[in-house]
Design a protein around this motif. Sequence first.
Motif, PDB file in Angstrom:
ATOM      1  N   GLN A  75       0.832  -1.207   0.000  1.00  0.00           N
ATOM      2  CA  GLN A  75       0.000   0.000   0.000  1.00  0.00           C
ATOM      3  C   GLN A  75       0.871   1.263   0.000  1.00  0.00           C
ATOM      4  N   ILE A  76       1.985   1.216   0.753  1.00  0.00           N
ATOM      5  CA  ILE A  76       2.914   2.358   0.750  1.00  0.00           C
ATOM      6  C   ILE A  76       3.512   2.521  -0.639  1.00  0.00           C
ATOM      7  N   SER A  77       3.939   1.417  -1.244  1.00  0.00           N
ATOM      8  CA  SER A  77       4.543   1.484  -2.574  1.00  0.00           C
ATOM      9  C   SER A  77       3.560   2.058  -3.591  1.00  0.00           C
ATOM     10  N   ALA A  78       2.287   1.639  -3.503  1.00  0.00           N
ATOM     11  CA  ALA A  78       1.281   2.143  -4.437  1.00  0.00           C
ATOM     12  C   ALA A  78       1.091   3.644  -4.289  1.00  0.00           C
ATOM     13  N   MET A  79       1.064   4.116  -3.045  1.00  0.00           N
ATOM     14  CA  MET A  79       0.890   5.546  -2.809  1.00  0.00           C
ATOM     15  C   MET A  79       2.109   6.328  -3.308  1.00  0.00           C
ATOM     16  N   LEU A  80       3.310   5.792  -3.059  1.00  0.00           N
ATOM     17  CA  LEU A  80       4.523   6.464  -3.533  1.00  0.00           C
ATOM     18  C   LEU A  80       4.585   6.492  -5.055  1.00  0.00           C
ATOM     19  N   ASP A  81       4.143   5.409  -5.680  1.00  0.00           N
ATOM     20  CA  ASP A  81       4.113   5.370  -7.148  1.00  0.00           C
ATOM     21  C   ASP A  81       3.186   6.439  -7.703  1.00  0.00           C
ATOM     22  N   ARG A  82       2.021   6.592  -7.053  1.00  0.00           N
ATOM     23  CA  ARG A  82       1.086   7.611  -7.513  1.00  0.00           C
ATOM     24  C   ARG A  82       1.670   9.011  -7.360  1.00  0.00           C
ATOM     25  N   ALA A  83       2.539   9.167  -6.345  1.00  0.00           N
ATOM     26  CA  ALA A  83       3.173  10.461  -6.112  1.00  0.00           C
ATOM     27  C   ALA A  83       4.451  10.633  -6.929  1.00  0.00           C
ATOM     28  N   GLY A  84       4.825   9.589  -7.685  1.00  0.00           N
ATOM     29  CA  GLY A  84       6.027   9.662  -8.511  1.00  0.00           C
ATOM     30  C   GLY A  84       7.315   9.548  -7.723  1.00  0.00           C
ATOM     31  N   VAL A  85       7.269   8.917  -6.546  1.00  0.00           N
ATOM     32  CA  VAL A  85       8.447   8.761  -5.691  1.00  0.00           C
ATOM     33  C   VAL A  85       8.984   7.341  -5.838  1.00  0.00           C
ATOM     34  N   SER A  87      11.042   4.054  -4.781  1.00  0.00           N
ATOM     35  CA  SER A  87      11.461   3.399  -3.541  1.00  0.00           C
ATOM     36  C   SER A  87      12.753   2.626  -3.746  1.00  0.00           C
ATOM     37  N   ASN A  88      13.649   2.728  -2.777  1.00  0.00           N
ATOM     38  CA  ASN A  88      14.877   1.936  -2.772  1.00  0.00           C
ATOM     39  C   ASN A  88      14.888   1.049  -1.537  1.00  0.00           C
ATOM     40  N   PHE A  89      15.431  -0.164  -1.688  1.00  0.00           N
ATOM     41  CA  PHE A  89      15.455  -1.111  -0.576  1.00  0.00           C
ATOM     42  C   PHE A  89      16.871  -1.607  -0.335  1.00  0.00           C
ATOM     43  N   ASP A  99       9.993  12.684   3.250  1.00  0.00           N
ATOM     44  CA  ASP A  99       8.747  12.653   2.483  1.00  0.00           C
ATOM     45  C   ASP A  99       8.135  11.252   2.486  1.00  0.00           C
ATOM     46  N   THR A 100       8.991  10.245   2.315  1.00  0.00           N
ATOM     47  CA  THR A 100       8.503   8.862   2.334  1.00  0.00           C
ATOM     48  C   THR A 100       7.934   8.514   3.698  1.00  0.00           C
ATOM     49  N   MET A 101       8.563   9.020   4.758  1.00  0.00           N
ATOM     50  CA  MET A 101       8.076   8.748   6.112  1.00  0.00           C
ATOM     51  C   MET A 101       6.674   9.310   6.308  1.00  0.00           C
TER      52      MET A 101
END
Length: 309
Positions: A75-85, A87-89, A99-101
């Motif tokens: 769910q976090i990844s989906a929201m970040l994708d919508r925001a164009g952010v 993710s790195n792991f 911002d991710t926090m």
Amino acid sequence: MSEENRASEERGWATARTLAEALPYIQVYDRETVVIKYGGHAMGEESVARQFAADVVLLKLMGVNPVVVHGGGPQISAMLDRAGVKSNFVDGLRVTDADTMQVAEMVLSGAVNKEIAHWITMAGKEADVRGVGLSGKDAGLLTVEKTTRTKKDPDSLIEHEVDLGFVGEPTKVDSKLIKGLIASESEDWVPVVAPIGVAADGRTYNVNADTVAGALAGSLKAKRMLLLTDVPGVKGADGEIIRQMTVGDASRLIDDGVATGGMIPKLQTAMAAVRAGVEAVVILDGRRPHAMLVELFTETGAGTMVKAR
């Protein structure tokens, strides 16, 4: 008697036999605490979420004290994708900048947490069982410190520190609030905890949900901790599911390279929880209907159990 009535009667007798066979296990878990880590693909579909909530309510009505800790990585990844952010792991942990926090807390403590609590309340409305959404920030539940990780350069073989940002590790669990909800005689509460914690300097950190579940289970001295995931258990070198193992066995699976990928942190969480006082941790497939009930109330169980010895 019609075939339909005969079949209905047989189902009734089968249900009665099942309940009778479950009685010894129901007594074992009466008034005991069971911490349930709910996450991954196990929480991806509404029908699965509804079934999970119904099973949690049933546990409560059978005398068990369930405490749910949830994740929300997809769910976090989906929201970040919508925001164009992007993710790195690193080693399965999301690198979390400021911002991710903010997004992680909004998703975990907001949408995901309240939805799970809502499904439990809806499933238990006739019996007045209610889910209550919390995060590790509430009442000082979870104190954390910044996570540090090192990574070895494949060319120079020199280890260097990796900054994961606002990713934390639990240092203290103050479970008084959870214990108070469990002990309430006026209401049947089911605590639902989002994996967010606060450091000594007041900053908010994202915490791995498995780790939070293990730390909370240890603090509560839970009878069982159930790690619901999307695999049926831990596989041995022969590819077969191992039904029961000791902490020592789990450590050897990691050292020998049999346990790989995402199973390693789950086994590490299980070992830490057992060492902290949890009687046993079970890794099981949360996508299977009634997996928790099969694990707790049948002789065969479901998944892989990790015990002290």
